[in-house]
Design an enzyme around this catalytic site. Structure first.
Site, PDB file in Angstrom:
ATOM      1  N   GLU A  56     -28.843  34.074  36.857  1.00  0.00           N
ATOM      2  CA  GLU A  56     -28.333  35.355  37.361  1.00  0.00           C
ATOM      3  C   GLU A  56     -29.500  36.350  37.361  1.00  0.00           C
ATOM      4  O   GLU A  56     -29.697  37.095  36.416  1.00  0.00           O
ATOM      5  CB  GLU A  56     -27.171  35.874  36.528  1.00  0.00           C
TER       6      GLU A  56
ATOM      7  N   ASP B 144     -17.988  35.652  32.580  1.00  0.00           N
ATOM      8  CA  ASP B 144     -19.174  36.495  32.379  1.00  0.00           C
ATOM      9  C   ASP B 144     -19.280  36.861  30.898  1.00  0.00           C
ATOM     10  O   ASP B 144     -19.763  37.932  30.536  1.00  0.00           O
ATOM     11  CB  ASP B 144     -19.099  37.747  33.250  1.00  0.00           C
TER      12      ASP B 144
ATOM     13  N   LEU C 140     -19.862  48.567  31.694  1.00  0.00           N
ATOM     14  CA  LEU C 140     -19.487  47.234  31.225  1.00  0.00           C
ATOM     15  C   LEU C 140     -20.718  46.339  31.168  1.00  0.00           C
ATOM     16  O   LEU C 140     -21.600  46.411  32.030  1.00  0.00           O
ATOM     17  CB  LEU C 140     -18.437  46.626  32.147  1.00  0.00           C
TER      18      LEU C 140
END
Length: 391
Positions: free
Chosen positions: A127, A272, A305
């Protein structure tokens, strides 16, 4: 003597069946029948449901360990901990970091993936670091750069060609050539942390990109005059869209819209999850950033977040309890769909003849009672009593 699993309901490759018997032969699934042969060994799960083991294709850590810690012991701890989440296969997921650090991490995973004792590691998800700053999320911007075929080739060599998925921002220079090269090398290209226009996202998909990462989060939002990345995730054909159903990242209504437009067969439930998953509330790290965990969410000091503490079985349960997916749809989105999204559906994510007998035992309320790898129980809830016998 043949070995069978009995349950009230089975989520099979071609639909829901049961009550009946699922044969396990030498650690593999070997067919479903409704009448038991004489002299058979039976695992009796009366009152329960059997589903394929879940597949988490986007997870950074669990039980106090992070993939970026670069520790084989931590990788094994994550693998073992995921059995308690109903996960039997996963892709350890990196964060944006330096070229050298990522080289070390992928090399460690490539050397140790077959040594873990819990959920099976099926590949690596990179990622980053090919993102843009506008929607940086919890990614470190000092390492952002344009997509580099040379960097990917080095990481593939370091990992023994174990990278299965990489996320990029499609508006970065060189994205077209990078996507074409990665897809040719059987690395699935995902789109994430991007301020791309709908047109830019569409071009990336035409070049071969096929996944939108944690849809609605870390991407340009939908507007009726510029649909953006979110609009592309909902509208473009033949792609998969990830969604984090923890009640913090996405409103249930938005998740419903995505599932209705994308289709539940092309929607992928992911966690995640970061290192605080399965741990008490408190202060943790996500890569180089301190994170506060409380109220069911993980946040940077800024309040943004930072990954999640979601367990995949809870995402399945949430989708059903929110009334946005039928049980069989929620199971599919957490097993078969994620496996398909990274070209692994030929080996996991299904209850089908010849596949490893990786499955989970659920109550009708989606409480996880047991997790099996190759037909062997590897996790069992404290209040669950497994009944065995010969019939």
């Amino acid at each position: 003597m043949k070995k069978f699993v009995y349950a009230d309901k089975f989520f099979l490759e071609d639909g829901v069946a049961g009550p009946g018997y699922l044969e396990i032969n030498k650690g593999k699934f070997a067919g479903f029948i409704e009448t038991l042969p004489e002299e058979s060994e039976v695992l009796n799960f009366t009152g329960h449901w059997i589903a394929p083991g879940l597949v988490d294709t986007h997870i950074h850590g669990f039980m106090g360990h992070d993939v970026m810690d670069n520790e084989p012991v931590g990788l094994n701890a994550i693998s073992n901990g995921l059995l308690e989440c109903g996960v039997t296969s996963f892709l350890p997921t990196t964060l944006t970091s330096s070229f050298e650090t990522l080289s070390d991490v992928v090399a460690m995973i490539g050397e140790n993936y077959s040594k873990v004792q819990g959920a099976k590691i099926k590949g690596i998800f990179l990622e980053g670091p090919f993102f843009t700053e506008v929607h940086k999320g919890a990614q470190n911007t000092k390492y952002f750069c344009d997509p580099s075929i040379e960097m990917l080739e080095t990481w593939q060599k370091q990992s023994n060609h174990f990278i299965k998925k990489i996320a990029i921002a499609p508006e970065r220079q060189g994205a077209d050539e990078f996507i074409e090269h990665a897809v040719k090398e059987r690395v699935t290209v995902a789109l994430a942390h991007s301020d791309a226009t709908y047109k830019e996202a569409k071009r990336a998909v035409e070049k071969g990109a096929s996944i939108f990462v944690h849809t609605f989060n870390g991407m340009s939002s939908f507007h009726h005059r510029e649909p953006g990345m979110a609009g592309a995730a909902m509208n473009l054909p033949n792609v998969f869209a990830e969604i984090i159903c923890d009640g913090h990242h996405v409103h249930p209504a938005a998740a419903t819209i995505l599932m209705n437009t994308r289709g539940r067969d092309q929607t992928v439930l992911v966690t995640d999850c970061m290192m605080a998953g399965g741990m008490p509330e408190g202060c943790y790290q996500l890569g180089e950033f301190p994170v506060d965990v409380g109220g069911g969410a993980a946040r940077l000091k800024s309040g943004s977040l930072a990954g999640s503490i979601l367990q995949l079985i809870h995402a399945v349960k949430n989708a059903v309890e929110w009334g946005i997916a039928a049980p069989e749809e929620a199971i599919y989105m957490a097993s078969t769909a994620p496996a398909k999204s990274v070209q692994l559906d030929g080996e996991c994510g299904k209850i089908a003849n010849g596949y490893d007998a990786d499955f989970i035992v659920l109550t009708p309320q989606f409480e996880l009672m047991g997790t099996y790898l190759n037909g062997i129980c590897r996790y069992q809830a404290e209040n669950f009593i497994q009944k065995e016998g010969v019939r």
